[in-house]
Design a protein around this motif. Structure first.
Motif: not given
Length: 337
Positions: A1-26
C-alpha cells in the motif's frame, strides 16, 4: 500500500499509520474496536481487507421499506444510505410496488445475492412469512428492525418510545385546557399504535377517565390523509376538542376532515401529528407534531448492523429513543363556553 493510501486509511479510522500497518500485517496486539475501525476504513477507501478479515457475505445491505409515499420512510432511507456508504456498504432499497412486489419477493432476491445484512424500516421480517424468517435466522443474516410494525423476539431493534410520545402530546393538550382528547391510530395489530394506545390509557387512568369513556374517543384507520379525515366525525360526536394522531398523514387528514365539518384548526379543534415529516412546518396551519430523532436512530441501526457483520454479538436487543414535541400552530388553548 502506498504511503498516501496508508495515511488516508489512518485518518479515516482515527488511528496512527503504524496501527494500520499492524492490522494489515494481522498483528494480534490490536484492540478489537480499533481493528474494526481500521477494517471499516479499508472498506470505505476501497482497499481489500487482510484475508482473515474478509467478509464471507456481499457488502450489499437491503433496506426493506413498506412504501416511499410516507415521508418519514424516505427520510430514514436517506439517512441510512449515507451512513452505510461511509462504512463501505452498499444499500439496496426494497419497497412495495403497485404491481404487487412484496417483502417476500425482495428477501428471496437478497438471499440469492448472499446479502450482507437487512434493515427493516417500519416493517418486519415476519411480513415475509415464516419460511423466509426461518431462512434468515438459519443463515444468521445480520438484521436490525427500525420501528417494527409487530413484535419480534431475538432480533436487534431500534424504535421510539411510543407510549411516552403519546403522553407527551396529551400532556401538552391538557395544559392547554383540553379535557376531551381523541386519538387516531393505525390499523388494529399495528404494534407502535398499540403502544401509543397504552400511553393514552395511562394518561386517562391518571385523570379518572373510565375505560368505557376513553375507548369511544379512539379510532383506527389506515396511515393516509383520507383515513384521518374519515375517522374524525365519530370522534367529534364524542365531543373531542383535540386529537392526537399516530402519523402526520393522519393528522393532515384530520385537519381536512375538520374543515369539511366547517371547523377551524386550531380555533375549534387542536391537532397533533407524529413523525415531524418534511414540510410539516409549511402546512396550513403548521403542524404540532412529535419529532423522531432520525439521524440518531439511523446511526444506532447502522452501528448494530456493523457489529453483527464484524462477527460481534449485539449487547442490547432494543435501543429506544424519545421523541421531541415540536409545538407549532395546529394546537391552541381551549376556551370553555
Amino acid at each position: 500500500m502506498t504511503k498516501r493510501r496508508l495515511l488516508q486509511v489512518a485518518e479515516y479510522a482515527g488511528v496512527s499509520e503504524a496501527t494500520v500497518s499492524r492490522v494489515l500485517n494481522e498483528s494480534p496486539d490490536v484492540a478489537s474496536s480499533t481493528r474494526d475501525a481500521v477494517l471499516s476504513a479499508l472498506d470505505v477507501c476501497g482497499i481489500q481487507r487482510p484475508r482473515p478479515f474478509r467478509r464471507e457475505r456481499a457488502a450489499l445491505i437491503g433496506l426493506v421499506v413498506p412504501d416511499l409515499q410516507n415521508p418519514i420512510f424516505s427520510a430514514f432511507a436517506e439517512a441510512l444510505c449515507g451512513l452505510l456508504n461511509k462504512r463501505g456498504l452498499i444499500p439496496v432499497l426494497c419497497t412495495r410496488t403497485a404491481d404487487g412486489v412484496s417483502e417476500a419477493h425482495y428477501i428471496e432476491m437478497l438471499l440469492d445475492q448472499n446479502i450482507g445484512g437487512i434493515v427493516f424500516v417500519g416493517a418486519s421480517y415476519a411480513d415475509a412469512g415464516p419460511e423466509h424468517g426461518r431462512v434468515l435466522r438459519e443463515r444468521k443474516v445480520p438484521m436490525v428492525l427500525l420501528n417494527a410494525a409487530d413484535e419480534n423476539q431475538g432480533v436487534p431493534q431500534v424504535r421510539v418510545d411510543d407510549a411516552h410520545s403519546a403522553e407527551q402530546a396529551l400532556n401538552h393538550l391538557s395544559a392547554l385546557g383540553h379535557e376531551r382528547i381523541g386519538m387516531v391510530l393505525g390499523p388494529f395489530g399495528h404494534v407502535p399504535s398499540a403502544r401509543k394506545l397504552a400511553g393514552y390509557a395511562a394518561f386517562c387512568s391518571r385523570r379518572g377517565i373510565a375505560p368505557d369513556d376513553w375507548r369511544r374517543m379512539v379510532a383506527h384507520a389506515l396511515f393516509t390523509m383520507e383515513g384521518g379525515a374519515t375517522a374524525l366525525p365519530r370522534l367529534l360526536a364524542e365531543g373531542v376538542t383535540a386529537v392526537v394522531c399516530a402519523s402526520d398523514a393522519l393528522a393532515l387528514g384530520v385537519v381536512r376532515g375538520a374543515r369539511r365539518q366547517g371547523l377551524r384548526v386550531p380555533a375549534d379543534l387542536s391537532v397533533v401529528g407524529f413523525d415531524d415529516s418534511p414540510f410539516m412546518v409549511a402546512t396550513d396551519p403548521p403542524l404540532t407534531t412529535a419529532r423522531q430523532p432520525i439521524q440518531a436512530m439511523a446511526t444506532a441501526v447502522v452501528a448494530s448492523l456493523a457489529e453483527q457483520i464484524n462477527g460481534h454479538a449485539v449487547a442490547n436487543d432494543l435501543m429506544m429513543f424519545d421523541t421531541e414535541l415540536i409545538v407549532r400552530s395546529s394546537t391552541t388553548r381551549h376556551i370553555v363556553g
